[in-house]
Design a protein around this motif. Structure first.
Motif, PDB file in Angstrom:
ATOM      1  N   LYS A  21      11.179  -0.081 -15.189  1.00  0.00           N
ATOM      2  CA  LYS A  21       9.616   0.421 -15.524  1.00  0.00           C
ATOM      3  C   LYS A  21       9.134   1.688 -15.002  1.00  0.00           C
ATOM      4  O   LYS A  21       8.284   2.009 -15.371  1.00  0.00           O
ATOM      5  N   LEU A  22       9.917   2.271 -14.168  1.00  0.00           N
ATOM      6  CA  LEU A  22       9.479   3.680 -13.620  1.00  0.00           C
ATOM      7  C   LEU A  22       9.796   4.610 -14.743  1.00  0.00           C
ATOM      8  O   LEU A  22      10.965   4.731 -15.244  1.00  0.00           O
ATOM      9  N   GLU A  56       0.845  -1.290   0.038  1.00  0.00           N
ATOM     10  CA  GLU A  56      -0.069  -0.078   0.001  1.00  0.00           C
ATOM     11  C   GLU A  56       0.943   1.179   0.049  1.00  0.00           C
ATOM     12  O   GLU A  56       0.287   2.239  -0.200  1.00  0.00           O
ATOM     13  N   GLY A  57       2.095   1.041   0.347  1.00  0.00           N
ATOM     14  CA  GLY A  57       2.945   2.148   0.419  1.00  0.00           C
ATOM     15  C   GLY A  57       3.321   2.922  -1.061  1.00  0.00           C
ATOM     16  O   GLY A  57       2.839   2.332  -1.946  1.00  0.00           O
ATOM     17  N   ILE A  58       3.888   4.021  -1.134  1.00  0.00           N
ATOM     18  CA  ILE A  58       4.062   4.998  -2.234  1.00  0.00           C
ATOM     19  C   ILE A  58       4.883   4.240  -3.286  1.00  0.00           C
ATOM     20  O   ILE A  58       4.574   4.126  -4.353  1.00  0.00           O
ATOM     21  N   SER A  59       6.067   3.540  -2.537  1.00  0.00           N
ATOM     22  CA  SER A  59       6.961   3.090  -3.588  1.00  0.00           C
ATOM     23  C   SER A  59       7.219   1.590  -3.239  1.00  0.00           C
ATOM     24  O   SER A  59       8.329   1.494  -2.849  1.00  0.00           O
ATOM     25  N   PRO A  60       6.336   0.619  -3.525  1.00  0.00           N
ATOM     26  CA  PRO A  60       6.546  -0.775  -3.300  1.00  0.00           C
ATOM     27  C   PRO A  60       7.443  -1.520  -4.271  1.00  0.00           C
ATOM     28  O   PRO A  60       7.330  -1.278  -5.541  1.00  0.00           O
ATOM     29  N   ALA A 105      13.766  -0.079   4.964  1.00  0.00           N
ATOM     30  CA  ALA A 105      13.129  -0.377   3.765  1.00  0.00           C
ATOM     31  C   ALA A 105      11.832  -1.554   4.061  1.00  0.00           C
ATOM     32  O   ALA A 105      11.137  -1.721   3.087  1.00  0.00           O
ATOM     33  N   THR A 106      12.388  -2.403   5.070  1.00  0.00           N
ATOM     34  CA  THR A 106      11.101  -3.479   5.339  1.00  0.00           C
ATOM     35  C   THR A 106      10.747  -3.340   6.656  1.00  0.00           C
ATOM     36  O   THR A 106      11.402  -2.768   7.608  1.00  0.00           O
ATOM     37  N   LEU A 107       9.432  -3.683   7.096  1.00  0.00           N
ATOM     38  CA  LEU A 107       9.020  -3.388   8.354  1.00  0.00           C
ATOM     39  C   LEU A 107       9.666  -4.484   9.454  1.00  0.00           C
ATOM     40  O   LEU A 107       9.812  -4.027  10.643  1.00  0.00           O
ATOM     41  N   LEU A 108       9.985  -5.550   9.047  1.00  0.00           N
ATOM     42  CA  LEU A 108      10.657  -6.662   9.915  1.00  0.00           C
ATOM     43  C   LEU A 108      11.652  -7.286   8.977  1.00  0.00           C
ATOM     44  O   LEU A 108      11.610  -7.465   7.928  1.00  0.00           O
ATOM     45  N   PRO A 109      12.796  -7.608   9.885  1.00  0.00           N
ATOM     46  CA  PRO A 109      13.883  -8.474   9.236  1.00  0.00           C
ATOM     47  C   PRO A 109      13.245  -9.653   8.778  1.00  0.00           C
ATOM     48  O   PRO A 109      12.513 -10.414   9.348  1.00  0.00           O
ATOM     49  N   SER A 110      13.555  -9.917   7.375  1.00  0.00           N
ATOM     50  CA  SER A 110      12.796 -11.053   6.816  1.00  0.00           C
ATOM     51  C   SER A 110      13.869 -11.813   5.993  1.00  0.00           C
ATOM     52  O   SER A 110      14.826 -11.621   5.454  1.00  0.00           O
ATOM     53  N   ASP A 121      11.682   3.988  -1.695  1.00  0.00           N
ATOM     54  CA  ASP A 121      12.144   5.182  -1.358  1.00  0.00           C
ATOM     55  C   ASP A 121      13.193   5.111  -0.200  1.00  0.00           C
ATOM     56  O   ASP A 121      14.379   5.504  -0.399  1.00  0.00           O
ATOM     57  N   LYS A 122      12.905   4.329   0.758  1.00  0.00           N
ATOM     58  CA  LYS A 122      13.694   3.987   1.860  1.00  0.00           C
ATOM     59  C   LYS A 122      15.106   3.387   1.432  1.00  0.00           C
ATOM     60  O   LYS A 122      16.056   3.485   1.988  1.00  0.00           O
ATOM     61  N   PHE A 123      14.738   2.377   0.686  1.00  0.00           N
ATOM     62  CA  PHE A 123      15.929   1.679   0.335  1.00  0.00           C
ATOM     63  C   PHE A 123      16.936   2.238  -0.507  1.00  0.00           C
ATOM     64  O   PHE A 123      18.071   1.977  -0.238  1.00  0.00           O
ATOM     65  N   PHE A 124      16.603   3.318  -1.308  1.00  0.00           N
ATOM     66  CA  PHE A 124      17.620   4.307  -1.700  1.00  0.00           C
ATOM     67  C   PHE A 124      18.100   5.422  -1.248  1.00  0.00           C
ATOM     68  O   PHE A 124      19.160   5.937  -1.675  1.00  0.00           O
ATOM     69  N   GLN A 125      17.188   5.895  -0.458  1.00  0.00           N
ATOM     70  CA  GLN A 125      17.643   7.121   0.332  1.00  0.00           C
ATOM     71  C   GLN A 125      18.859   7.160   1.192  1.00  0.00           C
ATOM     72  O   GLN A 125      19.491   8.105   1.239  1.00  0.00           O
TER      73      GLN A 125
END
Length: 447
Positions: A69-70, A16-20, A399-404, A39-43
């Motif tokens: 694709k962007l 649901e986030g802006i940049s999945p 960039a992820t809610l929990l370590p996965s 966003d958070k991955f690259f920021q």
């Protein structure tokens, strides 16, 4: 059921986030898509690590194909072994370039044909010193002083009656011809002057001999032709803007630069120079006109090194990456460090990475480096680094809610990094290898 519900909740929350950014499926629940926040991955910089054969290139390809694709994605992928420069890695939003080889030097319109030159006049004072100066030479201070003075003179000649007249420095990226500089250095090296008792040796007599020899070698070395064998095209003042558009224009998407034929001894300097140009242009851009760009550093341990022993070329290249790691976020420059040997990657740069995708790591030193960089509260998740399957990864960071623990999806576009099936090939009915072709390429220094 509770676990499945949890994973699906996490998945839908990120979707649901802006940049999945979809990376694969959760190991715990293969029906739930593992998303990261793009966003958070690259920021705040990221690292993708994993031993050879662990699926690292697939992971990079999976991310790149989604970036492409962007509409205005903007990234440079430094391709060290040419694995992302093949026909299998092509697609809309991906452009492939290569550093000029000796056979490319006489061609016209190189930029239009996806061939990159890296002219010597882009080097700043520090980089020129690292490349040309032997610091053990007792005459090095005089050589550096006079060389920089003559370079500035040549640059100033080329901006007379332009908006840059009388305001440039030796570091300004202004095109100039290096040959008149060498002529002047030779004159000073053999200069005789008038004295009280007739002619005597000039103040720099014999002091530039070794420097001149090194400079002559660079100018005649075809391996270094992409830097020193310039045509009229690369000596035009408008070339830098064309070059910058090629590297940094958001309309061009992902730029894959094949560095596989750049000599290994200057690879850190060349990549560091490209990184510095990107960072400097971003720094000098007005903030509201700044378009963010990511640098994907494949095989980063070769040029973002932890230990550099008396290698001024590698040291100067590393400085660019250290600066981007510390300050890049403010100017819209992101680093993605990709390496099979994180223990050999510079700690300053790695410590600035806030997102980690770690595939299988078999070396204990590499495991320990990643464990030290991960949060202390991860429990035993980091102890599984050596047990991961191929294309399975542990993802940690903001960039992820929990370590996965995630199984990475197979990308549609594939790098040429598949593991070679030795036993099967040895059992084939005929040999495919063409040794004469390989020898010919080795002699020509070009594939």
């Amino acid at each position: 059921d509770k676990l499945t519900n949890l994973m699906q909740t996490i998945s839908s929350k990120l979707a649901e986030g802006i940049s999945p950014l979809s990376i694969g499926k959760y190991t715990m629940d293969e029906n739930s898509i593992a998303y990261m926040d793009g966003d958070k991955f690259f920021q705040r910089h990221a690292a993708i690590v994993g031993s050879t054969g662990s699926g690292k290139s697939y992971c990079v390809a999976r991310i790149v194909e989604q970036m492409a694709k962007l509409r205005y994605s903007n990234a440079i992928l430094f391709d060290i072994h040419g694995e992302y420069s093949t026909d299998t890695f092509k697609g809309k939003g991906i452009k492939q370039y290569k550093i000029a080889t000796p056979s490319d030097l006489d061609s016209d319109n190189k930029l239009d044909n996806n061939i990159l030159m890296i002219p010597y006049w882009l080097l700043n004072y520090e980089e020129m010193q690292a490349l040309l100066l032997d610091r053990s030479d007792q005459n090095a201070p005089n050589q550096a002083m006079v060389f920089s003075r003559e370079v500035l003179n040549e640059k100033e000649k080329n901006v007379i009656n332009s908006p840059y007249d009388k305001i440039i420095t030796v570091d300004s990226p202004v095109a100039y011809d290096l040959n008149p500089v060498l002529v002047k250095m030779r004159e000073l090296d053999t200069q005789m002057v008038h004295g009280a008792k007739g002619e005597k040796q000039g103040p720099y007599f014999g002091k530039f001999t070794r420097f001149n020899q090194r400079l002559e070698n660079k100018l005649s070395d075809k391996r270094m032709g992409f830097m020193f064998k310039l045509s009229k095209e690369e000596l035009q003042q408008g070339w830098l803007e064309q070059f910058s558009n090629t590297l940094m224009d958001g309309n061009r998407g992902i730029k894959v630069i094949d560095m596989s034929e750049v000599p290994s001894d200057v690879l850190p300097l060349v990549i560091g120079l490209l990184a510095r140009i990107v960072f400097t242009i971003q720094q000098w851009s007005v903030s509201e006109h700044r378009h963010p760009i990511a640098l994907l550093c494949d095989e980063a341990h070769l040029y973002v090194q932890q230990s550099i022993i008396q290698d001024s070329v590698a040291e100067i290249g590393l400085k660019s990456f250290e600066r981007i790691a510390k300050e890049g976020r403010k100017y819209g420059v992101s680093l993605v460090i990709i390496s099979q040997r994180p223990s050999e990657v510079n700690r300053t740069v790695l410590s600035q990475c806030n997102n980690f995708i770690s595939l299988r790591l078999t070396n204990i030193e590499d495991q320990n480096v990643i464990k030290r960089l991960l949060p202390d509260n991860l429990g035993n998740i980091a102890d599984n680094l050596s047990l991961l399957d191929i294309a399975e990864a542990i993802i940690v960071g903001d960039a992820t809610l929990l370590p996965s623990r995630v199984k990475i999806d197979e990308p549609c576009i594939k790098p040429s990094s598949q593991t070679i099936p030795f036993w099967s090939i040895w059992g084939n009915e005929k040999i495919q290898q063409n040794l004469s072709e390989a020898i010919n390429n080795m002699i020509r220094q070009s594939k």
